[in-house]
Design an enzyme around this catalytic site. Structure first.
Site, PDB file in Angstrom:
ATOM      1  N   PRO A   1      37.283  51.109  26.431  1.00 45.04           N
ATOM      2  CA  PRO A   1      36.273  50.594  27.355  1.00 45.04           C
ATOM      3  C   PRO A   1      36.439  49.097  27.542  1.00 45.04           C
ATOM      4  O   PRO A   1      36.755  48.369  26.605  1.00 45.04           O
ATOM      5  CB  PRO A   1      34.952  50.942  26.675  1.00 45.04           C
ATOM      6  CG  PRO A   1      35.292  51.143  25.238  1.00 45.04           C
ATOM      7  CD  PRO A   1      36.685  51.679  25.221  1.00 45.04           C
TER       8      PRO A   1
ATOM      9  N   LYS B   1      34.431  42.649  25.121  1.00 45.30           N
ATOM     10  CA  LYS B   1      34.271  44.090  24.920  1.00 45.30           C
ATOM     11  C   LYS B   1      33.423  44.426  23.696  1.00 45.30           C
ATOM     12  O   LYS B   1      33.380  45.579  23.272  1.00 45.30           O
ATOM     13  CB  LYS B   1      35.656  44.734  24.757  1.00 45.30           C
ATOM     14  CG  LYS B   1      36.612  44.429  25.899  1.00 45.30           C
ATOM     15  CD  LYS B   1      38.014  44.923  25.578  1.00 45.30           C
ATOM     16  CE  LYS B   1      39.025  44.455  26.607  1.00 45.30           C
ATOM     17  NZ  LYS B   1      40.401  44.888  26.280  1.00 45.30           N
TER      18      LYS B   1
ATOM     19  N   HIS C   1      30.883  64.222  15.729  1.00 40.56           N
ATOM     20  CA  HIS C   1      31.533  63.016  15.224  1.00 40.56           C
ATOM     21  C   HIS C   1      30.525  61.885  15.000  1.00 40.56           C
ATOM     22  O   HIS C   1      30.860  60.713  15.157  1.00 40.56           O
ATOM     23  CB  HIS C   1      32.626  62.582  16.190  1.00 40.56           C
ATOM     24  CG  HIS C   1      33.683  63.625  16.410  1.00 40.56           C
ATOM     25  ND1 HIS C   1      34.577  63.980  15.429  1.00 40.56           N
ATOM     26  CD2 HIS C   1      33.967  64.401  17.493  1.00 40.56           C
ATOM     27  CE1 HIS C   1      35.384  64.932  15.897  1.00 40.56           C
ATOM     28  NE2 HIS C   1      35.040  65.192  17.142  1.00 40.56           N
TER      29      HIS C   1
ATOM     30  N   ARG D   1      37.516  59.081  17.016  1.00 38.17           N
ATOM     31  CA  ARG D   1      38.747  58.597  16.391  1.00 38.17           C
ATOM     32  C   ARG D   1      38.496  57.533  15.320  1.00 38.17           C
ATOM     33  O   ARG D   1      39.428  57.066  14.678  1.00 38.17           O
ATOM     34  CB  ARG D   1      39.682  58.045  17.470  1.00 38.17           C
ATOM     35  CG  ARG D   1      40.058  59.105  18.507  1.00 38.17           C
ATOM     36  CD  ARG D   1      40.818  58.507  19.671  1.00 38.17           C
ATOM     37  NE  ARG D   1      41.100  59.508  20.695  1.00 38.17           N
ATOM     38  CZ  ARG D   1      41.595  59.240  21.896  1.00 38.17           C
ATOM     39  NH1 ARG D   1      41.869  57.988  22.234  1.00 38.17           N
ATOM     40  NH2 ARG D   1      41.811  60.201  22.762  1.00 38.17           N
TER      41      ARG D   1
ATOM     42  N   ARG E   1      50.132  28.444  29.114  1.00 39.44           N
ATOM     43  CA  ARG E   1      50.504  29.611  28.313  1.00 39.44           C
ATOM     44  C   ARG E   1      51.937  30.060  28.594  1.00 39.44           C
ATOM     45  O   ARG E   1      52.593  30.620  27.730  1.00 39.44           O
ATOM     46  CB  ARG E   1      49.505  30.748  28.570  1.00 39.44           C
ATOM     47  CG  ARG E   1      49.586  31.903  27.603  1.00 39.44           C
ATOM     48  CD  ARG E   1      49.361  31.449  26.171  1.00 39.44           C
ATOM     49  NE  ARG E   1      48.118  30.753  25.968  1.00 39.44           N
ATOM     50  CZ  ARG E   1      47.008  31.307  25.496  1.00 39.44           C
ATOM     51  NH1 ARG E   1      46.997  32.597  25.207  1.00 39.44           N
ATOM     52  NH2 ARG E   1      45.921  30.592  25.317  1.00 39.44           N
TER      53      ARG E   1
END
Length: 290
Positions: free
Chosen positions: A2, A61, A100, A120, A163
């Site tokens: 996600p 995130k 789960h 997972r 960078r």
């Protein structure tokens, strides 16, 4: 995994359903769910039991929920990362437990409970001290999101030039720009008509502006549709899927016509995953000179 829109959808659900409530009980049903809480599962439970959640925040995130006791902020926060399959679900106590289920939280008002489900077990929860401005220490390195007012396009352009890498790698670098992953990097590059291998030091300011606008537009559009759900693992706190997968221009669209020019979309290998782009709209750059 996600990305910003999917995690932001979860944050909004937590703000609505969990903020302002006091934890009655906390259960850890799988040790990996709290492996980032270095003091162990019992300490994690004690930290949360009796604590009041005062809000729901996100950086990139990751999520965090500030905690208080007796109306006073404790300086501690519950940090959550969904990983590849993690879900934070708000369920009625009478609902059957998920296969789960890794952690479970009830509240003193007796209403809906919070469940952390992770097939997972790559995601995880931890309680830790908040740093400056309430930001958890483990999230200090993550750059601000491209959707917030503090995001500085000129500073981002300068960072890209310094960078000296490929532009897609730069978009995935959370120290440069927060919340963008593989899906939205490909979609943003398509909108900016840039191939992911374009050297960052050769981007003009106009190209960087187009890229940032592409990132911002695609994130806002995805957020409005609840994010991108390819399977049942990506859902909001009520278990509902997002619908932005129907609007994807290039990601996962190999051999389908480009929405802009009709050329079949190509797939290329990239960092043990895939990149998708239009051969006509996004020509590969010439090879770098050694």
């Amino acid at each position: 995994m996600p990305e910003l829109p999917e995690v932001e959808v979860v944050r909004r659900g937590l703000e609505r359903w969990v903020a302002g409530r006091t934890v009655a009980t906390a259960q850890v049903l799988h040790p990996r769910a709290v492996r980032r809480h270095l003091e162990g599962a019992d300490h994690f439970v004690a930290d949360l039991t009796g604590a009041t959640v005062t809000g729901a925040h996100r950086r990139g995130k990751s999520l965090w929920l500030p905690l208080a006791r007796d109306g006073v902020a404790t300086g501690r926060v519950l940090v959550g990362h969904l990983g590849m399959s993690g879900q934070l679900l708000v369920e009625k106590p009478t609902e059957p437990l998920e296969k789960h289920l890794r952690a479970r939280f009830t509240f003193t008002d007796g209403g809906r409970e919070l469940r952390f489900v992770d097939q997972r077990t790559f995601g995880g929860l931890a309680v830790e001290d908040a740093g400056p401005e309430g930001l958890p220490g483990r999230l200090q390195h993550i750059a601000v999101d491209p959707l917030v007012e503090e995001f500085d396009v000129d500073a981002f352009a300068a960072a890209l030039r310094r960078r000296r890498t490929d532009v897609k790698r730069a978009l995935l670098d959370q120290t440069l720009i927060g919340g963008v992953g593989n899906i939205y990097a490909d979609e943003s590059l398509w909108r900016a008509k840039l191939h992911g291998a374009r050297p960052t030091e050769k981007l003009t300011r106009a190209q960087v502006v187009d890229l940032v606008e592409g990132v911002q537009d695609v994130l806002r559009e995805s957020l409005a549709q609840g994010g991108t759900s390819f399977d049942s693992l990506y859902v909001d706190v009520n278990g509902q899927s997002g619908y932005f997968s129907r609007s994807l221009a290039v990601y996962g669209q190999v051999d389908r016509p480009c929405p802009r020019c009709g050329t079949p979309i190509r797939r290329e290998s990239f960092m043990n995953r895939s990149s998708y782009s239009c051969p006509t709209c996004q020509p590969r750059p010439r090879a770098r000179r050694s």
